[in-house]
Every structure is written in C-alpha cells, then in structure tokens.
Design an enzyme around this catalytic site. Structure first.
Site, mmCIF file in Angstrom:
data_model
loop_
_atom_site.group_PDB
_atom_site.id
_atom_site.type_symbol
_atom_site.label_atom_id
_atom_site.label_comp_id
_atom_site.label_asym_id
_atom_site.label_seq_id
_atom_site.Cartn_x
_atom_site.Cartn_y
_atom_site.Cartn_z
ATOM 1 N N GLY A 8 0.833 -1.210 0.000
ATOM 2 C CA GLY A 8 0.000 0.000 0.000
ATOM 3 C C GLY A 8 0.860 1.249 0.000
ATOM 4 N N ASP A 63 8.340 5.719 8.800
ATOM 5 C CA ASP A 63 7.719 5.014 9.905
ATOM 6 C C ASP A 63 6.475 5.811 10.212
ATOM 7 O OD1 ASP A 63 7.964 2.657 11.513
ATOM 8 O OD2 ASP A 63 8.076 3.985 13.240
ATOM 9 N N TYR A 69 -5.479 0.947 8.706
ATOM 10 C CA TYR A 69 -6.601 1.454 9.493
ATOM 11 C C TYR A 69 -7.525 2.383 8.690
ATOM 12 C CZ TYR A 69 -3.700 -0.257 13.353
ATOM 13 O OH TYR A 69 -2.945 -1.053 14.189
HETATM 14 P P1 ITT Z 1 7.477 -0.951 6.232
HETATM 15 O O1 ITT Z 1 8.074 -0.886 7.617
HETATM 16 O O2 ITT Z 1 8.132 -1.991 5.378
HETATM 17 O O3 ITT Z 1 7.427 0.374 5.572
HETATM 18 P P2 ITT Z 1 4.990 -1.348 7.679
HETATM 19 O O4 ITT Z 1 3.574 -1.541 7.248
HETATM 20 O O5 ITT Z 1 5.494 -2.304 8.752
HETATM 21 O O6 ITT Z 1 5.928 -1.425 6.373
HETATM 22 P P3 ITT Z 1 5.329 0.761 9.602
HETATM 23 O O7 ITT Z 1 6.306 0.005 10.421
HETATM 24 O O8 ITT Z 1 5.577 2.221 9.371
HETATM 25 O O9 ITT Z 1 5.196 0.121 8.138
HETATM 26 O O10 ITT Z 1 3.891 0.528 10.221
HETATM 27 C C1 ITT Z 1 2.901 1.456 10.010
HETATM 28 C C2 ITT Z 1 1.546 0.836 10.267
HETATM 29 O O11 ITT Z 1 0.651 1.921 10.574
HETATM 30 C C3 ITT Z 1 0.993 0.180 8.990
HETATM 31 O O12 ITT Z 1 1.294 -1.204 8.919
HETATM 32 C C4 ITT Z 1 -0.505 0.448 9.145
HETATM 33 O O13 ITT Z 1 -1.077 -0.524 9.998
HETATM 34 C C5 ITT Z 1 -0.532 1.814 9.844
HETATM 35 N N1 ITT Z 1 -0.576 2.886 8.826
HETATM 36 C C6 ITT Z 1 0.433 3.722 8.458
HETATM 37 N N2 ITT Z 1 0.052 4.538 7.466
HETATM 38 C C7 ITT Z 1 -1.214 4.197 7.177
HETATM 39 C C8 ITT Z 1 -2.154 4.654 6.245
HETATM 40 O O14 ITT Z 1 -1.849 5.597 5.342
HETATM 41 N N3 ITT Z 1 -3.361 4.102 6.228
HETATM 42 C C9 ITT Z 1 -3.675 3.135 7.105
HETATM 43 N N4 ITT Z 1 -2.853 2.619 8.016
HETATM 44 C C10 ITT Z 1 -1.622 3.148 8.056
#
Ligand code: ITT
Length: 198
Positions: free
Chosen positions: A12, A70, A155
């Site tokens: 995403g 992040d 979310y």
């Molecule tokens: P990378 O670390 O590989 O980038 P990740 O999904 O684990 O992938 P994060 O550690 O930054 O990334 O986790 C952020 C989480 O917060 C993500 O998995 C979603 O559950 C939520 N999140 C972040 N941005 C979002 C968005 O634009 N819409 C919905 N949920 C989001």
C-alpha cells in the site's frame, strides 16, 4: 536520471509513494525491482529512529539513496496507542489489517465517543554515504466503530478524515495523496530529494 529506492515492504505504501513521487524527475526503484529481501528490525524508540534504521539499511544494501517511512495511528482515548506499534498491534503473530482494526475497536469500546486520532508519518531519506534527513506529516481525524470504504490499507476504513465526512478508505488514491500524513511528509521532503538523489 537520478534514482531513489522506495524502502518499504508494505505494498500500500509502495503504491502511494510511487504516485506521490511521480512528478519529480527521479527514477523510482522498489525493493521488488532489486530483489532485495531485507527485513529491518524496528527496534527504535521513536518514529524517526525506525525510519532512519530502514532508510539507512536499504541505502547501504542497494548503493542508492533510499526513502523509508515510519508511520502510525495515534488515538487520544488510548493515550496515543497504537502509535509506533501500529503494524504490530494485534494479539495474532502475523496480524492482518482486519485483525489490527478489530483489536483497536475492541480496546475503544469502553471509551465514550468521539474518538479523536491522527495519522503521523516520519520520512527518512538516507544516502549510501550515511547522510540521513527527515520530514514529518500529520493527518487529523477520528476513529469510527464501523468500516467504510475499499481503498487504501491498514486502518483507513475506520479513520474519518477531518473536514471530509469520509474515511480514508473512501478517498480514491489521488485524494488520499492530497490529504494524508504521508503526502504531507513527502511534500516537505521534496527539496531534500532533489539534493540527495544521484
Ligand atoms: P514498512 O516498515 O516496510 O514500511 P509497515 O507496514 O510495517 O511497512 P510501519 O512500520 O511504518 O510500516 O507501520 C505502520 C503501520 O501503521 C501500517 O502497517 C498500518 O497498519 C498503519 N498505517 C500507516 N500509514 C497508514 C495509512 O496511510 N493508512 C492506514 N494505516 C496506516
């Protein structure tokens, strides 16, 4: 053309970054394009530390300037949770987005509505030589108890974007990419990108 590695394993986010960075005259490369199967442990105590861990590891592994973010959802009624732990926020070992949303709503049930919240995104840009710069974006809104919309990820279906009357998942990507935390952080990073990509 200068190159930039999009350092995320979240499909995403990859799609959003590709659209957000499309007009910059920079060649965008994904981890999949390079067959780079590197898992970076997010052991930092802040968004900034985790974003830097990811961007620096991907820049070193690829020899390219790398962008990572992040990001997380901060809910006031839960004292800012899930925040830094948004991707790990569920009892399951490998939670799905639906598991995370269900866990959040379960924890909110006992709190009176409204449930004000915000998405936060810290972008890190790292060069293979060790330079690392940051930018940040926030998107305010509130959590609602039912899922609405099919776009986006994470979310998005339970996050009502302030001033729109719609959830993030009801906004087509071009609209999300005008309002989102990630869009704001990338916009703030644009001058850095031009300087740091080779
Ligand atoms: P990378 O670390 O590989 O980038 P990740 O999904 O684990 O992938 P994060 O550690 O930054 O990334 O986790 C952020 C989480 O917060 C993500 O998995 C979603 O559950 C939520 N999140 C972040 N941005 C979002 C968005 O634009 N819409 C919905 N949920 C989001």
């Amino acid at each position: 053309m200068p190159k930039l590695l999009i350092g995320t394993r979240n499909p995403g986010k990859v799609a959003e970054f590709r659209a957000l960075l499309a007009d910059l005259d920079i060649e965008l490369v994904s981890l999949a394009d390079l067959d780079l199967d590197l898992v970076v442990r997010e052991v930092g105590a802040t968004y900034q530390e985790n974003a830097a861990l990811k961007a620096k590891a991907y820049a070193l592994a690829s020899g390219l300037t790398a962008l990572a973010d992040d990001s997380g959802l901060e809910v006031d009624a839960l004292d800012g949770a899930p925040g830094l732990y948004s991707s790990r926020y569920a009892p399951q070992v490998n939670p799905t987005d639906a598991d995370r949303r269900a866990h959040l709503l379960k924890n909110l049930v006992e709190h009176p509505r409204p449930w004000p919240a915000r998405f936060r995104c810290v972008v890190a840009l790292a060069t293979p030589g060790g330079d690392c710069r940051f930018s940040e974006g926030i998107c305010p809104g509130e959590i609602i108890p039912e899922e609405r919309g099919d776009f986006g990820f994470g979310y998005d279906p339970i996050f009502l974007v302030a001033g729109t009357g719609r959830t993030m998942a009801e906004l087509p990507m071009d609209e999300k990419n005008r309002l989102s935390h990630r869009a704001r952080a990338v916009k703030a990073a644009a001058p850095l990108l031009k300087r740091m990509c080779r």
